[in-house]
Design an enzyme around this catalytic site. Structure first.
Site, PDB file in Angstrom:
ATOM      1  N   ASN A 154       0.820  -1.228   0.000  1.00  0.00           N
ATOM      2  CA  ASN A 154       0.000   0.000   0.000  1.00  0.00           C
ATOM      3  C   ASN A 154       0.849   1.271   0.000  1.00  0.00           C
ATOM      4  OD1 ASN A 154       0.717  -0.718   2.606  1.00  0.00           O
ATOM      5  ND2 ASN A 154      -1.129   0.115   3.538  1.00  0.00           N
ATOM      6  N   GLU A 459       7.389   2.100  14.902  1.00  0.00           N
ATOM      7  CA  GLU A 459       8.312   2.495  13.845  1.00  0.00           C
ATOM      8  C   GLU A 459       8.405   4.019  13.887  1.00  0.00           C
ATOM      9  OE1 GLU A 459       6.625   0.129  10.359  1.00  0.00           O
ATOM     10  OE2 GLU A 459       8.619  -0.712  10.682  1.00  0.00           O
TER      11      GLU A 459
HETATM   12  P1  NAD Z   1      -2.337 -10.767   3.043  1.00  0.00           P
HETATM   13  O1  NAD Z   1      -2.724 -10.965   4.452  1.00  0.00           O
HETATM   14  O2  NAD Z   1      -2.229 -11.942   2.132  1.00  0.00           O
HETATM   15  O3  NAD Z   1      -0.912 -10.038   2.949  1.00  0.00           O
HETATM   16  C1  NAD Z   1      -0.605  -8.888   3.681  1.00  0.00           C
HETATM   17  C2  NAD Z   1       0.893  -8.654   3.506  1.00  0.00           C
HETATM   18  O4  NAD Z   1       1.608  -9.706   4.138  1.00  0.00           O
HETATM   19  C3  NAD Z   1       1.371  -8.673   2.057  1.00  0.00           C
HETATM   20  O5  NAD Z   1       2.367  -7.687   1.907  1.00  0.00           O
HETATM   21  C4  NAD Z   1       1.957 -10.076   1.872  1.00  0.00           C
HETATM   22  O6  NAD Z   1       3.000 -10.111   0.919  1.00  0.00           O
HETATM   23  C5  NAD Z   1       2.480 -10.382   3.233  1.00  0.00           C
HETATM   24  N1  NAD Z   1       2.436 -11.789   3.576  1.00  0.00           N
HETATM   25  C6  NAD Z   1       1.392 -12.638   3.406  1.00  0.00           C
HETATM   26  N2  NAD Z   1       1.704 -13.851   3.886  1.00  0.00           N
HETATM   27  C7  NAD Z   1       2.962 -13.774   4.361  1.00  0.00           C
HETATM   28  C8  NAD Z   1       3.842 -14.701   5.000  1.00  0.00           C
HETATM   29  N3  NAD Z   1       3.475 -15.977   5.253  1.00  0.00           N
HETATM   30  N4  NAD Z   1       5.076 -14.275   5.350  1.00  0.00           N
HETATM   31  C9  NAD Z   1       5.450 -13.015   5.114  1.00  0.00           C
HETATM   32  N5  NAD Z   1       4.672 -12.096   4.535  1.00  0.00           N
HETATM   33  C10 NAD Z   1       3.441 -12.463   4.166  1.00  0.00           C
HETATM   34  O7  NAD Z   1      -3.361  -9.754   2.458  1.00  0.00           O
HETATM   35  P2  NAD Z   1      -3.379  -8.828   1.181  1.00  0.00           P
HETATM   36  O8  NAD Z   1      -4.529  -9.226   0.351  1.00  0.00           O
HETATM   37  O9  NAD Z   1      -2.054  -8.657   0.532  1.00  0.00           O
HETATM   38  O10 NAD Z   1      -3.707  -7.481   1.931  1.00  0.00           O
HETATM   39  C11 NAD Z   1      -4.967  -7.272   2.546  1.00  0.00           C
HETATM   40  C12 NAD Z   1      -4.867  -7.262   4.037  1.00  0.00           C
HETATM   41  O11 NAD Z   1      -3.558  -7.017   4.492  1.00  0.00           O
HETATM   42  C13 NAD Z   1      -5.712  -6.134   4.537  1.00  0.00           C
HETATM   43  O12 NAD Z   1      -6.912  -6.636   5.022  1.00  0.00           O
HETATM   44  C14 NAD Z   1      -4.899  -5.476   5.605  1.00  0.00           C
HETATM   45  O13 NAD Z   1      -5.342  -5.914   6.862  1.00  0.00           O
HETATM   46  C15 NAD Z   1      -3.524  -6.006   5.474  1.00  0.00           C
HETATM   47  N6  NAD Z   1      -2.522  -4.996   5.089  1.00  0.00           N
HETATM   48  C16 NAD Z   1      -2.118  -4.149   6.043  1.00  0.00           C
HETATM   49  C17 NAD Z   1      -1.177  -3.196   5.728  1.00  0.00           C
HETATM   50  C18 NAD Z   1      -0.700  -2.214   6.762  1.00  0.00           C
HETATM   51  O14 NAD Z   1      -0.204  -1.159   6.401  1.00  0.00           O
HETATM   52  N7  NAD Z   1      -0.788  -2.542   8.058  1.00  0.00           N
HETATM   53  C19 NAD Z   1      -0.662  -3.120   4.453  1.00  0.00           C
HETATM   54  C20 NAD Z   1      -1.103  -4.027   3.484  1.00  0.00           C
HETATM   55  C21 NAD Z   1      -2.032  -4.989   3.825  1.00  0.00           C
END
Ligand code: NAD
Length: 477
Positions: A154, A459
């Site tokens: 994001n 952070e």
């Molecule tokens: P997701 O849960 O699949 O992934 C979220 C993030 O985690 C991604 O960057 C992904 O590459 C990473 N990730 C996933 N599985 C991982 C693993 N086993 N080990 C290491 N990294 C891993 O979801 P998504 O569809 O990519 O994003 C949607 C959700 O993620 C949202 O609902 C939101 O809650 C969360 N999100 C939060 C932030 C934030 O700034 N806190 C940023 C992006 C996504």
């Protein structure tokens, strides 16, 4: 305006850029068109082993440098990022979709984060405690060691640098796993770090299968610290993996920010600000204002004003000058949002603006729902998209109870002109960050992070640097 995707997508391991050589490749998409624009090489287990070995070798020399030497290299990298800001911002908008002015702002913020931590690294100080017979006891603060850093799509540039900058300043080395959705902009940042002269065994960059990479890196005795930004579910999984080696963690996880709108606020200016903020980065922001609790006396006026403004938000390509909101960053969010809207309306919510995917690419209408019941899925799970949820409340106590009812505790906001109430809210709200009459809650010198299930550690700020330091007590007799 048309923009060229001028990216060179490779892994950066032990000082060498790598691709091909039999590695799998995965497509990268432009979210404004849903078309594939490039292929990204996927790291193999051998790549990760090489990165781990390089990190283990690189750490002693990097930690032995003086803070001034590290700062000089970091400042040089910050300068290169500024020089290349237009190129990096173009890649970011092509891969992620956000308006180009926001991409440029994000790239410049990454440059200033590096400069901030370059200086903050010079202020890692311990303390000396006197002992009765002239002996001394000392507290030293030292770098924790090699870091595995996982950052999301994001704010791909800012959030990656938010981990790398304090780690480097503290004297740690980093293996970064940047998001596979947006690799061009993060690779361009890594080139700035490398071109500035930061050694190739000090910062490394991998992409691939997130689960495979996190298991491999966290399974290694080389890694001493894990920093992750992403969903609460993945964060919990990584905390369990980190427990096996008692690796230190910083977790910046999901949020579901409440916004308390009291009837003494300046309604028109509050509406202007909340609507603009809600749809920034298409709501894909961990601190995005999401649950709007509005005091009963102004509820109807707020709902009408919110709907009117939401319908005017201009969506389109991030390269069009008048675009206020780009597409969603990937194909996953639209079905998730549509399911939440169907669930909420079935339980009695009213759609007052938007409500559906639209056009080519991953565009979604700016959406607002009123009278959303507490048992709607969206009121309990993070929508992470351009969706506002509005509900009325009566008293301040009720508003605080509503704000605190979820396991999330990242950001919270309140709009009121009552000074005593401001103090009560600042004290009583359960979140890592609170914005009163403002959404500006992120600054280089202030901690950013959540409590409850929104995370662990901070952070940015001196607190962000603390996450990359360990404490040692030395007793001298
Ligand atoms: P997701 O849960 O699949 O992934 C979220 C993030 O985690 C991604 O960057 C992904 O590459 C990473 N990730 C996933 N599985 C991982 C693993 N086993 N080990 C290491 N990294 C891993 O979801 P998504 O569809 O990519 O994003 C949607 C959700 O993620 C949202 O609902 C939101 O809650 C969360 N999100 C939060 C932030 C934030 O700034 N806190 C940023 C992006 C996504």
């Amino acid at each position: 305006m048309t923009a060229t995707y001028d990216a060179d997508l490779q892994l950066f391991i032990n000082g060498a850029w790598r691709s091909g050589e039999g590695r799998e490749a995965r497509p990268v998409y432009n979210p404004a068109t849903a078309g594939a624009i490039a292929e990204l090489p996927v790291a193999t287990a051998a790549d990760l082993d090489e990165a781990l070995a390089a990190a283990a070798r690189g750490w002693p020399a990097w930690r032995a440098k003086t803070p001034d030497e590290r700062a000089a290299l970091m400042r040089k990298a910050a300068g290169l990022i500024r020089e290349r800001a237009d190129l990096i911002a173009t890649l970011l908008t092509l891969e992620q979709g956000k308006p180009i002015a926001e991409s440029r702002g994000e790239v410049l913020s990454a440059s200033s984060l590096l400069e901030y931590f370059a200086e903050e690294g010079k202020r890692v100080e311990g303390r000396i405690a006197p002992r009765p017979a002239g002996q001394r006891a000392m507290v030293l603060r030292q770098p924790v060691g090699p870091v595995a850093a996982f950052s999301p799509w994001n704010f791909p540039v800012n959030l990656m640098v938010k981990k790398i900058a304090p780690a480097l300043a503290a004297g740690c080395v980093v293996i970064a796993k940047a998001p596979e959705e947006t690799p061009g902009c993060t690779s361009a940042i890594m080139r700035c770090l490398a071109d500035a002269g930061i050694p190739g065994d000090v910062v490394q960059l991998v992409y691939g299968n997130p689960d495979m990479i996190s298991r491999h890196l966290l399974g290694s005795e080389v890694i001493r610290k894990v920093s992750f930004t992403g969903s609460t579910a993945v964060g919990k999984h990584l905390m369990k993996l980190a427990a096996d080696r008692v690796q230190r963690i910083t977790m910046e996880l999901g949020g579901h920010a409440p916004v308390l709108i009291f009837d003494d606020c300046d309604l028109e200016s509050t509406l202007d600000r909340v609507v603009m903020q809600k749809f920034r980065n298409a709501g894909q922001v961990c601190v995005s204002p999401t649950r709007f609790y509005v005091q009963e006396g102004i509820y109807d006026a707020f709902v009408a004003g919110f709907a009117e403004r939401t319908k005017k938000v201009k969506i389109g390509s991030g390269f069009d000058a008048d675009t206020q909101m780009g597409p969603l960053a990937n194909a996953r969010r639209a079905p998730a949002l549509e399911a939440m809207i169907a669930d909420a309306t079935a339980k009695g919510a009213r759609v007052i603006a938007g409500g559906a995917a639209t056009g080519d690419g991953y565009f979604f209408q700016p959406t607002a729902l009123a009278d959303v019941p507490l048992d709607a899925d969206a009121m309990n799970n993070e929508p992470f998209g351009p969706m506002a949820l509005i509900r009325p409340f009566g008293t301040e106590d009720e508003a605080l109870a509503q704000a605190n009812r979820l396991p999330y505790g990242l950001a919270a906001f309140a709009f009121t002109e009552n000074g005593r109430r401001i103090n009560r809210i600042a004290d009583g709200i359960e979140s890592g960050m609170v914005g009163i009459n403002s959404f500006v809650i992120s600054a280089n010198d202030m901690p950013f992070g959540g409590i409850k299930e929104s995370g662990f550690g901070s952070e940015s700020g001196p607190e962000g640097l603390d996450g990359y330091l360990v404490t040692k007590a030395v007793h001298i007799y």
